[in-house]
Design a protein around this motif. Structure first.
Motif, mmCIF file in Angstrom:
data_model
loop_
_atom_site.group_PDB
_atom_site.id
_atom_site.type_symbol
_atom_site.label_atom_id
_atom_site.label_comp_id
_atom_site.label_asym_id
_atom_site.label_seq_id
_atom_site.Cartn_x
_atom_site.Cartn_y
_atom_site.Cartn_z
ATOM 1 N N PRO A 23 0.611 -1.445 -0.107
ATOM 2 C CA PRO A 23 0.548 0.027 0.122
ATOM 3 C C PRO A 23 1.031 1.217 -0.548
ATOM 4 O O PRO A 23 0.478 2.385 -0.150
ATOM 5 C CB PRO A 23 -0.719 -0.329 1.396
ATOM 6 N N LYS A 24 2.162 1.416 0.395
ATOM 7 C CA LYS A 24 2.689 2.517 0.312
ATOM 8 C C LYS A 24 3.970 1.846 -0.681
ATOM 9 O O LYS A 24 4.665 3.150 -1.410
ATOM 10 C CB LYS A 24 3.801 2.008 1.463
ATOM 11 N N VAL A 25 3.045 1.348 -1.872
ATOM 12 C CA VAL A 25 3.525 2.613 -3.704
ATOM 13 C C VAL A 25 3.148 3.616 -3.887
ATOM 14 O O VAL A 25 2.308 4.072 -3.479
ATOM 15 C CB VAL A 25 3.354 0.617 -4.554
ATOM 16 N N LYS A 26 4.577 4.439 -4.663
ATOM 17 C CA LYS A 26 4.091 5.672 -4.550
ATOM 18 C C LYS A 26 2.977 6.119 -5.344
ATOM 19 O O LYS A 26 2.077 6.951 -5.128
ATOM 20 C CB LYS A 26 5.603 6.550 -5.250
ATOM 21 N N LYS A 27 3.449 5.754 -6.512
ATOM 22 C CA LYS A 27 2.029 5.889 -7.760
ATOM 23 C C LYS A 27 2.111 4.544 -8.384
ATOM 24 O O LYS A 27 2.953 4.390 -9.302
ATOM 25 C CB LYS A 27 1.990 7.284 -7.864
ATOM 26 N N GLN A 38 -14.611 -3.390 -10.576
ATOM 27 C CA GLN A 38 -14.332 -4.931 -11.002
ATOM 28 C C GLN A 38 -14.798 -5.514 -8.947
ATOM 29 O O GLN A 38 -13.852 -5.289 -8.577
ATOM 30 C CB GLN A 38 -13.717 -5.497 -11.480
ATOM 31 N N GLU A 39 -15.124 -6.623 -9.193
ATOM 32 C CA GLU A 39 -15.654 -8.174 -8.838
ATOM 33 C C GLU A 39 -13.503 -8.344 -7.833
ATOM 34 O O GLU A 39 -13.963 -8.563 -6.487
ATOM 35 C CB GLU A 39 -15.851 -9.340 -8.607
ATOM 36 N N LEU A 40 -12.788 -7.930 -8.239
ATOM 37 C CA LEU A 40 -11.575 -8.356 -8.668
ATOM 38 C C LEU A 40 -11.129 -7.622 -6.991
ATOM 39 O O LEU A 40 -10.388 -7.987 -6.839
ATOM 40 C CB LEU A 40 -10.857 -8.158 -9.652
ATOM 41 N N PHE A 41 -11.702 -6.916 -7.283
ATOM 42 C CA PHE A 41 -11.507 -5.471 -5.668
ATOM 43 C C PHE A 41 -11.925 -5.574 -5.092
ATOM 44 O O PHE A 41 -11.572 -4.461 -4.184
ATOM 45 C CB PHE A 41 -10.896 -4.101 -6.541
ATOM 46 N N HIS A 42 -12.110 -6.040 -5.256
ATOM 47 C CA HIS A 42 -13.395 -7.155 -2.850
ATOM 48 C C HIS A 42 -12.574 -7.047 -2.133
ATOM 49 O O HIS A 42 -13.095 -6.333 -1.280
ATOM 50 C CB HIS A 42 -14.434 -7.732 -3.189
ATOM 51 N N VAL A 43 -11.478 -7.043 -2.231
ATOM 52 C CA VAL A 43 -10.980 -7.734 -1.306
ATOM 53 C C VAL A 43 -9.833 -6.394 -0.773
ATOM 54 O O VAL A 43 -10.128 -6.009 0.645
ATOM 55 C CB VAL A 43 -9.156 -9.381 -1.185
ATOM 56 N N HIS A 103 -9.821 -1.807 3.129
ATOM 57 C CA HIS A 103 -9.999 0.195 3.127
ATOM 58 C C HIS A 103 -11.306 0.436 4.060
ATOM 59 O O HIS A 103 -10.960 1.782 4.304
ATOM 60 C CB HIS A 103 -9.679 0.171 2.115
ATOM 61 N N GLY A 104 -12.443 -0.029 3.909
ATOM 62 C CA GLY A 104 -13.808 0.298 4.445
ATOM 63 C C GLY A 104 -13.994 1.198 3.316
ATOM 64 O O GLY A 104 -14.011 1.630 1.970
ATOM 65 N N LYS A 105 -14.453 2.215 4.586
ATOM 66 C CA LYS A 105 -15.187 3.748 4.006
ATOM 67 C C LYS A 105 -13.363 4.273 2.939
ATOM 68 O O LYS A 105 -14.010 5.198 2.399
ATOM 69 C CB LYS A 105 -15.768 4.603 5.075
ATOM 70 N N GLU A 106 -12.403 4.512 3.066
ATOM 71 C CA GLU A 106 -11.733 5.029 2.721
ATOM 72 C C GLU A 106 -10.903 4.234 1.657
ATOM 73 O O GLU A 106 -10.117 4.657 0.550
ATOM 74 C CB GLU A 106 -10.224 4.804 4.111
ATOM 75 N N ILE A 109 -7.217 4.371 -2.847
ATOM 76 C CA ILE A 109 -7.278 3.902 -4.641
ATOM 77 C C ILE A 109 -7.064 5.458 -5.538
ATOM 78 O O ILE A 109 -5.277 5.490 -6.378
ATOM 79 C CB ILE A 109 -8.498 3.571 -5.247
ATOM 80 N N TRP A 110 -7.398 6.541 -5.059
ATOM 81 C CA TRP A 110 -7.381 7.831 -5.994
ATOM 82 C C TRP A 110 -5.976 8.336 -5.503
ATOM 83 O O TRP A 110 -5.498 9.250 -6.350
ATOM 84 C CB TRP A 110 -8.324 8.682 -6.149
ATOM 85 N N GLU A 111 -5.326 8.498 -4.530
ATOM 86 C CA GLU A 111 -4.284 8.281 -3.837
ATOM 87 C C GLU A 111 -3.267 7.681 -4.735
ATOM 88 O O GLU A 111 -1.914 8.342 -5.046
ATOM 89 C CB GLU A 111 -3.840 8.580 -2.352
ATOM 90 N N LYS A 112 -3.447 5.986 -4.948
ATOM 91 C CA LYS A 112 -2.017 5.673 -5.810
ATOM 92 C C LYS A 112 -2.408 5.190 -7.121
ATOM 93 O O LYS A 112 -1.046 5.310 -7.398
ATOM 94 C CB LYS A 112 -2.196 4.429 -4.569
#
Length: 470
Positions: A37-41, A65-70, A75-78, A83-86
């Motif tokens: 999760p600490k990948v820059k971009k 996509q369903e792929l991003f379910h996990v 991350h829940g509400k965040e 996603i849009w930070e990364k």
């Protein structure tokens, strides 16, 4: 070769991914964001007219996509904020210079920031227009390489090819680079520029006759097949992928280059969810298949292993040597699954299913088609002639369908009746290194760990059926 902790290698790194709305790239994006999760971009190149359209495509075709379910659960509400930070969608297209990125300021930013480039973009249609395939599969990678050379902090470029660029023959098919202008026919050579000129010349000749769009399209498709087979490749797709490998090898200079050659990619085995697939392309004969998540795990390990190594590396991502599976397993699993989970028709009644015949050789397949289809069709032609073309409409309809089946059989035969086995000694060395550093569970790309009966029955076939129903 020190790999270390693979996930940590992506910490604070910026990665450009092409073909980002495709099947493989989605698995890659999800995996990187989940394990690091600490990948820059992650810069995702998307065919779009502007930034807003690019972002919308990424939202609709990737993130939702369903792929991003996990990841969504994690991350829940965040989730949206994370996603849009990364992720940064970039409107562009690899068929153009500078990848079609028109904003000069954005290009400069990318050249200064990107550490890794993973080129997944391609047209994978076996029967595609030759001009389209040359643009996307050959000139596209050329433009990616040129763009990569402008990136001041670039550590590695990984290009996704296909194992079928190699000559199919009995025995081991080695992980070796293709030489420029080399063909699969002895004493026969070709020139990429000549092929591009041939296409342009043929298009001008066609357009002079003012053809319909369909006529030009078919002529370009047939030209691709004709040229591919003239030089020994089975179809336009693998021919143009072979050209791309040659060009990249010639143009790379000192840039670290990895060529990943997967075989037939199937639904995910377990990561992040079993059975996820997009686009259904679906003896004693062995088929070489590999789940999509294993392909991505291998690619990630390759990028980490060869960052800042000024050489070219070739890898087959395959199963036919380490854990071969034949079509009998697929047939058995499919029939067993359908028997346990019958389909119900609109009338509420169970849809009766029949076993699909599996053929051990191409000759036996052709014999079956001749007896079951071609011979009755020929008999209908004779009857139609005797009865003054009474059945012309029906005959023409069946004949058209038969020609389509034969064309598809012709295109897919090299994949269904593989003569050799794809050697993966380079990938096995990489596997050994990942095990040594304790990464083999999180980044598993060893097909020996797959129970094919269980995979097809419990994962792949249900995934394919879910996709077909959608």
């Amino acid at each position: 070769m020190e790999i270390g902790f693979i996930a940590n290698a992506f910490r604070e790194k910026s990665i450009l991914i092409t073909g980002s709305t495709g099947f493989l790239a989605k698995i890659l994006v999800e995996k990187v964001l989940r394990v690091q999760p600490k990948v820059k971009k992650l810069y995702l190149l998307v065919r779009a007219t502007d930034s807003q359209s690019a972002a919308q495509r990424v939202q609709n075709e990737v993130i939702e996509q369903e792929l991003f379910h996990v990841l969504r659960e994690k991350h829940g509400k965040e989730f949206g904020t994370f996603i849009w930070e990364k992720i940064s969608p970039i409107p562009g297209d690899i068929i153009h210079e500078n990848l079609g990125i028109e904003d000069a300021g954005l290009r400069e930013l990318l050249w200064k920031d990107i550490n890794m480039i993973i080129n997944v973009a391609a047209t994978t249609n076996f029967y595609v227009r030759y001009d389209v395939a040359l643009n996307v599969n050959v000139l596209g990678p050329k433009h990616v390489m040129k763009f990569a050379k402008s990136c001041s902090k670039l550590e590695v470029l990984l290009h996704v090819s296909t194992a079928y660029v190699t000559r199919d023959k009995p025995g081991l098919l080695l992980e070796k680079a293709l030489s420029m202008e080399e063909t699969l026919k002895d004493n026969l050579f070709f020139d990429i520029d000549t092929e591009i000129e041939l296409v342009e010349r043929r298009k001008k000749e066609l357009q002079a006759g003012k053809p319909t769009e369909d006529v030009e399209k078919m002529a370009m498709k047939e030209l691709g097949i004709e040229r591919a087979r003239h030089f020994g490749w089975p179809n336009t797709y693998v021919f143009t992928k072979a050209m791309a490998e040659m060009l990249l090898g010639q143009l790379r200079g000192n840039l670290p280059l990895v060529i990943a050659r997967p075989t037939i990619i199937t639904s995910t085995w377990r990561d992040p969810i079993p059975g996820w697939i997009e686009g259904i392309r679906d003896t004693d004969s062995v088929m070489d298949v590999i789940p999509g998540d294993m392909v991505i795990n291998a690619m990630i390990a390759m990028v980490v292993a060869h960052s800042n190594q000024n050489a070219e590396f070739i890898y087959h991502i395959s199963s036919s040597v380490r854990n071969p599976v034949n079509y009998e397993v697929l047939e058995r699993s499919g029939y067993s699954y359908v028997a346990k989970h019958p389909r119900i028709g609109k009338d509420g009644k169970e849809i009766r299913m029949f076993k699909v015949p599996v053929f051990k050789t191409l000759d036996s397949f052709h014999a079956y088609l001749f007896l079951r289809h071609q011979l009755p069709l020929e008999m209908l032609r004779v009857v139609n002639f005797i009865l003054c073309h009474l059945f012309s409409k029906k005959y023409n309809e069946l004949r058209s369908k038969y020609k389509i089946v034969m064309r598809l059989a012709d295109l897919y035969a090299p994949y269904c009746f593989l003569k050799g086995r794809f050697d993966d000694i380079n990938l096995e060395r990489l596997r050994m290194e990942t095990r040594k550093h304790g990464d083999s569970h999180m980044f598993d790309f060893d097909p020996k760990n797959i129970d094919w009966d269980a995979y097809f029955h419990n994962i792949h076939i249900p995934g394919v059926i879910r996709k077909a129903i959608k």
